[in-house]
Design an enzyme around this catalytic site. Structure first.
Site, PDB file in Angstrom:
ATOM      1  N   TRP A  94       0.854  -1.182   0.000  1.00 24.49           N
ATOM      2  CA  TRP A  94       0.000   0.000   0.000  1.00 24.49           C
ATOM      3  C   TRP A  94       0.894   1.238   0.000  1.00 24.49           C
ATOM      4  O   TRP A  94       1.724   1.419   0.878  1.00 24.49           O
ATOM      5  CB  TRP A  94      -0.917   0.013   1.222  1.00 24.49           C
ATOM      6  CG  TRP A  94      -1.753   1.243   1.331  1.00 24.49           C
ATOM      7  CD1 TRP A  94      -1.555   2.298   2.169  1.00 24.49           C
ATOM      8  CD2 TRP A  94      -2.914   1.566   0.558  1.00 24.49           C
ATOM      9  NE1 TRP A  94      -2.526   3.244   1.985  1.00 24.49           N
ATOM     10  CE2 TRP A  94      -3.372   2.830   0.993  1.00 24.49           C
ATOM     11  CE3 TRP A  94      -3.615   0.900  -0.463  1.00 24.49           C
ATOM     12  CZ2 TRP A  94      -4.499   3.443   0.448  1.00 24.49           C
ATOM     13  CZ3 TRP A  94      -4.734   1.515  -1.013  1.00 24.49           C
ATOM     14  CH2 TRP A  94      -5.168   2.761  -0.554  1.00 24.49           C
ATOM     15  N   ASP A 196       2.281   1.273 -20.634  1.00 22.47           N
ATOM     16  CA  ASP A 196       0.925   1.811 -20.493  1.00 22.47           C
ATOM     17  C   ASP A 196       0.986   3.066 -19.624  1.00 22.47           C
ATOM     18  O   ASP A 196       0.253   3.203 -18.653  1.00 22.47           O
ATOM     19  CB  ASP A 196       0.008   0.758 -19.867  1.00 22.47           C
ATOM     20  CG  ASP A 196      -1.471   1.135 -19.958  1.00 22.47           C
ATOM     21  OD1 ASP A 196      -1.795   2.102 -20.675  1.00 22.47           O
ATOM     22  OD2 ASP A 196      -2.301   0.470 -19.302  1.00 22.47           O
TER      23      ASP A 196
END
Length: 289
Positions: A94, A196
């Site tokens: 996280w 991407d």
């Protein structure tokens, strides 16, 4: 869903129960969640309609970028390789932080340094994805051949099958693909690319450090990556200035930039339909009127 995540957490050694689970917006392909246990906080992706290697290639891409030591990526703790219709889980570090005044400058330098990690050939060792669309791969010695055969041709075929290529668009696209060598004639080295790099695929970590996420890596022309950053925006002048201080773009960049943006616009045409047709047509008309 939480049961699948709990099982995954236990298999990686966190046997404490899930204390908090919260959906996170922004993902089009996967369900994304913030998960907190007694031990740790995690970012989790869940999907039930993906091929076996879907999360594996993402984890591999993050590992390759990390190995360059050029820019930070999240740590991957766990991923599934699901059988058909099985639920797949990817568990990562996280990341939390906020952008500082020099974050985008750091990002530009980091991406440029990543692009200076070179492979021996163009392409990648296994197929990847752009969104939910498959990207076939192979290693090829010539960049123009790779771009034609493994980027444009699959999108052309997909668009034809989906009825997105009326005759005029189809004819122009064929002509552009046939004439690629007359425009893509600059010297190219096989840079490691994120693959991407739209503006939603980087974030700010601790102390404003930039972090790349959701890669679809392969080795290709670094100008191809920079061209895509300009399609949807999200990058500042500080990013581009810092990038070019580390790695220059080819002299013909402005001439070839739309050719490189064509691939991503074709992919969006296949993903989302006619909303992207006008952008595709403008590029085709620019080159083959």
């Amino acid at each position: 869903m939480n049961k699948a995540i709990q099982n995954a957490l236990e298999s990686m050694g966190d046997s404490s129960s899930i204390q908090k689970s919260k959906s996170i917006s922004g993902g089009d392909i996967n369900d994304a969640l913030y998960i907190q246990t007694k031990e740790e906080e995690y970012f989790v992706k869940v999907n039930q309609q993906v091929p076996e290697h879907f999360f594996r290639v993402e984890a591999k891409g993050l590992s390759l970028i990390r190995d360059t030591k050029a820019i930070r990526v999240p740590e991957v703790y766990y991923y599934d390789e699901p059988r058909e219709n099985e639920q797949a889980v990817l568990i990562m570090e996280w990341i939390k932080g906020q952008k500082e005044k020099d974050t985008e400058e750091q990002l530009g330098r980091g991406v440029a340094k990543m692009h200076q990690a070179y492979g021996e050939q163009f392409g990648f060792e296994e197929d990847t994805f752009i969104g939910s669309l498959p990207q076939p791969n192979q290693f090829v010695s010539d960049w123009t051949t790779y771009y034609h055969d493994y980027r444009l041709v699959p999108q052309f075929n997909m668009a034809a099958e989906r009825g997105e290529l009326p005759l005029e668009r189809k004819t122009r696209l064929k002509k552009v693909m046939e004439r690629l060598p007359q425009w893509l004639n600059h010297d190219v080295k096989p840079s490691l690319l994120h693959g991407d790099l739209w503006g939603g695929n980087w974030m700010s970590g601790p102390n404003g450090e930039p972090v790349l996420i959701d890669p679809s890596v392969f080795y290709g022309d670094h100008a191809f990556e920079l061209a895509f950053t300009e399609v949807f925006g999200g990058y500042s002048e500080a990013f581009y200035r810092a990038y070019e201080e580390e790695l220059s773009l080819p002299e013909n960049y402005e001439d070839i930039k739309p050719l490189y943006q064509l691939y991503y616009l074709l992919a969006h045409l296949n993903l989302f339909g006619e909303a992207y047709a006008g952008s595709v047509d403008r590029i085709l008309k620019r080159y083959v009127g």
